[in-house]
Design a protein around this motif. Structure first.
Motif, PDB file in Angstrom:
ATOM      1  N   ARG A   1      27.542 116.115  12.821  1.00 38.31           N
ATOM      2  CA  ARG A   1      27.864 117.370  12.131  1.00 38.31           C
ATOM      3  C   ARG A   1      28.312 118.427  13.127  1.00 38.31           C
ATOM      4  N   ASN A   2      27.647 118.495  14.302  1.00 39.32           N
ATOM      5  CA  ASN A   2      28.039 119.474  15.324  1.00 39.32           C
ATOM      6  C   ASN A   2      29.447 119.208  15.825  1.00 39.32           C
ATOM      7  N   GLU A   3      29.785 117.919  16.000  1.00 37.54           N
ATOM      8  CA  GLU A   3      31.130 117.575  16.480  1.00 37.54           C
ATOM      9  C   GLU A   3      32.192 117.999  15.467  1.00 37.54           C
ATOM     10  N   LYS A   4      31.910 117.779  14.178  1.00 36.63           N
ATOM     11  CA  LYS A   4      32.867 118.198  13.144  1.00 36.63           C
ATOM     12  C   LYS A   4      33.031 119.718  13.132  1.00 36.63           C
ATOM     13  N   THR A   5      31.917 120.425  13.296  1.00 37.55           N
ATOM     14  CA  THR A   5      31.991 121.896  13.311  1.00 37.55           C
ATOM     15  C   THR A   5      32.800 122.386  14.495  1.00 37.55           C
ATOM     16  N   ILE A   6      32.545 121.801  15.672  1.00 37.76           N
ATOM     17  CA  ILE A   6      33.286 122.194  16.883  1.00 37.76           C
ATOM     18  C   ILE A   6      34.771 121.902  16.712  1.00 37.76           C
TER      19      ILE A   6
ATOM     20  N   ARG B   1      36.431 121.653  13.918  1.00 41.00           N
ATOM     21  CA  ARG B   1      37.015 122.556  12.916  1.00 41.00           C
ATOM     22  C   ARG B   1      37.254 123.950  13.505  1.00 41.00           C
ATOM     23  N   VAL B   2      36.268 124.489  14.238  1.00 42.02           N
ATOM     24  CA  VAL B   2      36.412 125.818  14.837  1.00 42.02           C
ATOM     25  C   VAL B   2      37.550 125.840  15.850  1.00 42.02           C
TER      26      VAL B   2
END
Length: 456
Positions: free
Chosen positions: A2-7, A9-10
């Motif tokens: 989830r953190n990788e997807k957030t990074i 996306r940002v």
């Protein structure tokens, strides 16, 4: 995951934002600069052509409109290096007198200039130029900006993610190592608990000192502007609920404090401010507040007064206290101050409003002479705004060169001959007309603009 997807996306949104900014900023900046240059060139050519045609009109005021060949020859000389485009000269009836052909494909930018002879309109010059080349060049710049934006997008999309992943791995390893070291030293930290408590106590003391310094003047130890404004909000709120509640703010500014600094030095000046703060405290009740705003400006907050006359009485008490000389570093220093008084009113909603009115009243007191006090009146604010507008007009007048100098001859009474002349300055205001020195010299002197006016 989830953190990788957030990074990801940002990072993607940041890259898109930067790329779009570059793609839009380059053509916008180019169009703005090129358009302004084109307009400036047109206006310059208009002015120069108008000057040439005006000379022709002056020489032949009746026949100039029939000199088509001569006029077209004049305007054709300015084609090279000018704004380009079509240029036409019309008489006062709107009939075409002469023209210069040029590119006029849509969209077209038009500028006109009125021809005058002895203040009477006798014709008009019109210049028209096509904006199509500018739009084409802007489109090319937009393509280049889009290409650069794409490159920036790819760079920001790929490189930061790789660096973030590497940093995340490094942080994970560091965290594991840190947890192991913490576990090993837990026993040591238990024995150091007493030292830690002592450090916490010292930190609390330091924080309290920092909090005190944040709300008190470093020189006099009095409350500073932040603490004063915070305390002022309380009586304002009470006065809005209770009509009979009275408070007042006194704004004190030392007269000619700069003279003390320049003659005796800043160290003696600082000692004078400290001694003044101590005397102000002795003039007030225990519940009142005296603060230093900065420089030689002090303010006093009088809360829960019995009558409005109490504020005037305190101002008189301060003035009387200042009449006693200060003994500073072996020097006897006499000081006086101008005091502005703002009384409580239900219209006040913010502390800044009360302080502003007290400052305005103080300035009014200063205009009356030294060691004076003045109560704020609504008309003072209008006068202050008028003075501020006059100061702004003076600065613009210097930039626009609106000042004119006249020479007044000086005659000798004995010989009845001119022995010299006196330079007189007049201000040609665009709205007020001729303004005489008596209306602006004092403000110019107070704001330091008089030196610039003298150099004209």
């Amino acid at each position: 995951m989830r953190n990788e997807k957030t990074i990801r996306r940002v990072t993607t949104w940041i890259a898109i934002a930067v790329a779009c900014l570059m793609a839009l900023l380059l053509p916008s900046a180019y169009y703005s600069i090129a358009h302004n240059y084109r307009v400036g060139s047109m206006e310059t050519e208009l002015a120069m052509t108008a000057s040439t045609v005006s000379q022709e009109i002056t020489r032949n005021p009746e026949l100039w409109r029939y000199a088509q060949v001569r006029l077209e020859e004049m305007i054709s000389r300015r084609t090279q290096g000018g704004a380009g485009g079509a240029l036409r000269i019309y008489d006062e009836k709107g009939d075409l007198v002469a023209e210069r052909k040029g590119l006029e494909s849509s969209p077209v930018l038009v500028r006109t200039y009125q021809l005058k002879d002895s203040g009477i309109a006798v014709g008009m010059i019109e210049i028209r130029t096509s904006l199509r080349p500018l739009l084409i060049n802007t489109a090319i710049v937009a393509l280049i900006g889009s290409a650069l934006g794409l490159m920036v997008f790819l760079s920001l999309r790929i490189l930061p993610l790789r660096a973030i992943y590497q940093a995340e791995d490094s942080l994970r390893k560091s965290r594991d190592e840190m947890e192991a070291r913490v576990a090993e030293r837990t026993a040591e930290l238990t024995s150091s608990n007493q030292n830690l408590l002592a450090e916490i106590e010292a930190r609390k003391t330091a924080e309290e000192q920092l909090l005190h310094d944040a709300f008190h003047d470093g020189l006099t130890g009095l409350p500073n502007r932040a603490l004063f404004m915070d305390r002022l909000t309380r009586p304002i709120a009470i006065a809005r609920r209770r009509k009979e509640y009275l408070f007042a703010v006194l704004f004190l500014d030392l007269d000619r404090f700069k003279v003390v600094n320049d003659s005796l030095g800043h160290i003696v000046g600082d000692k004078l401010l400290v001694a003044l703060g101590e005397r102000l405290v002795t003039c007030l009740r225990p519940g009142d507040t005296v603060a230093r705003l900065g420089g030689d400006e002090f303010v006093v907050l009088l809360e829960d007064m019995v009558a409005a006359e109490n504020a005037v009485m305190i101002a008189g008490r301060i003035d009387q206290e200042l009449k006693t000389p200060f003994i500073l570093a072996g020097h006897e220093v006499f000081a006086s101050g101008s005091i502005g008084i703002a009384l409580s009113a239900s219209s006040y909603e913010k502390a800044e409003q009360v302080l502003r009115d007290a400052d305005t009243a103080m300035y009014q007191a200063k205009t009356r002479g030294r060691a004076q006090y003045a109560l704020f009146e609504p008309g003072m604010h209008a006068e202050a705004m008028k003075r501020l507008q006059l100061e702004s007009d003076l600065r613009r007048a210097l930039e626009r060169k609106e000042f004119m100098t006249y020479s007044q001859p000086i005659l000798s009474v004995k010989t009845n001959t001119v022995i010299g002349c006196e330079a007189l300055v007049r201000w040609q205001h665009p709205e007020r007309g001729i303004v005489f020195p008596g209306d602006f010299i004092q403000v110019a002197e107070e704001t330091g603009l008089l030196v610039a006016i003298d150099r004209l």
